[in-house]
Design an enzyme around this catalytic site. Sequence first.
Site, PDB file in Angstrom:
ATOM      1  N   ASP A 119      -7.585   9.836   1.800  1.00 54.75           N
ATOM      2  CA  ASP A 119      -7.477   9.094   0.546  1.00 54.75           C
ATOM      3  C   ASP A 119      -8.674   9.456  -0.315  1.00 54.75           C
ATOM      4  O   ASP A 119      -9.797   9.561   0.181  1.00 54.75           O
ATOM      5  CB  ASP A 119      -7.465   7.588   0.810  1.00 54.75           C
ATOM      6  CG  ASP A 119      -6.170   7.101   1.441  1.00 54.75           C
ATOM      7  OD1 ASP A 119      -5.139   7.774   1.267  1.00 54.75           O
ATOM      8  OD2 ASP A 119      -6.193   6.051   2.095  1.00 54.75           O
ATOM      9  N   ASP A 138       0.557   8.055  -1.258  1.00 60.95           N
ATOM     10  CA  ASP A 138       0.614   6.591  -1.340  1.00 60.95           C
ATOM     11  C   ASP A 138       1.345   6.144  -2.602  1.00 60.95           C
ATOM     12  O   ASP A 138       2.142   5.202  -2.560  1.00 60.95           O
ATOM     13  CB  ASP A 138      -0.793   5.995  -1.325  1.00 60.95           C
ATOM     14  CG  ASP A 138      -1.540   6.249  -0.034  1.00 60.95           C
ATOM     15  OD1 ASP A 138      -0.887   6.494   1.010  1.00 60.95           O
ATOM     16  OD2 ASP A 138      -2.783   6.211  -0.063  1.00 60.95           O
TER      17      ASP A 138
END
Length: 170
Positions: A119, A138
């Site tokens: 991320d 995501d």
Amino acid sequence: MPMRRVALIAALIFVIDQITKIAVVFGLNLKDRGEIDVIPPLLNFRMAWNQGVNFGLFASGAEIVRWVLVILSLVIVGWVWVWISRGRHSDWMRLSAGVLIGGALGNVVDRVAYGAVADFLNMSCCGFENPYAFNVADIAIFAGAAGLVLFSGEGGQGGAKRRKPRRKTP
């Protein structure tokens, strides 16, 4: 929309996700730098290796959790693929399924290759400082799931056209 297009959409999302991760995490060396301010505070790169699900939930560092999440993701991908291919669903439902599948597979590859999901996107605004990071996969998972819900139509027919019941004549 034929299933071939669903697969192409999934592949496109998957490729975009992987290219952005490689470019930012490795190309810009975010994995070692930790953070890069791009357009502060609106857009920043903040490295986070997510071993859990959303927002790091269920992250224990245990190897078993990693593989359970990989298997669970693949089961969900398979279920969505079969469900969307067997029913009469709208093009928007199929598009949403492709987006979700591509995002899920992007995060699966991260878990297999790195042991965690890479991320790196961080966005804050208006005095609110967001402590979390996310990635293109995501976003795709969220958008795909939202699309599946929003475009599901009445009775779960996915926006498919229904015939009106025939009137009985005496």
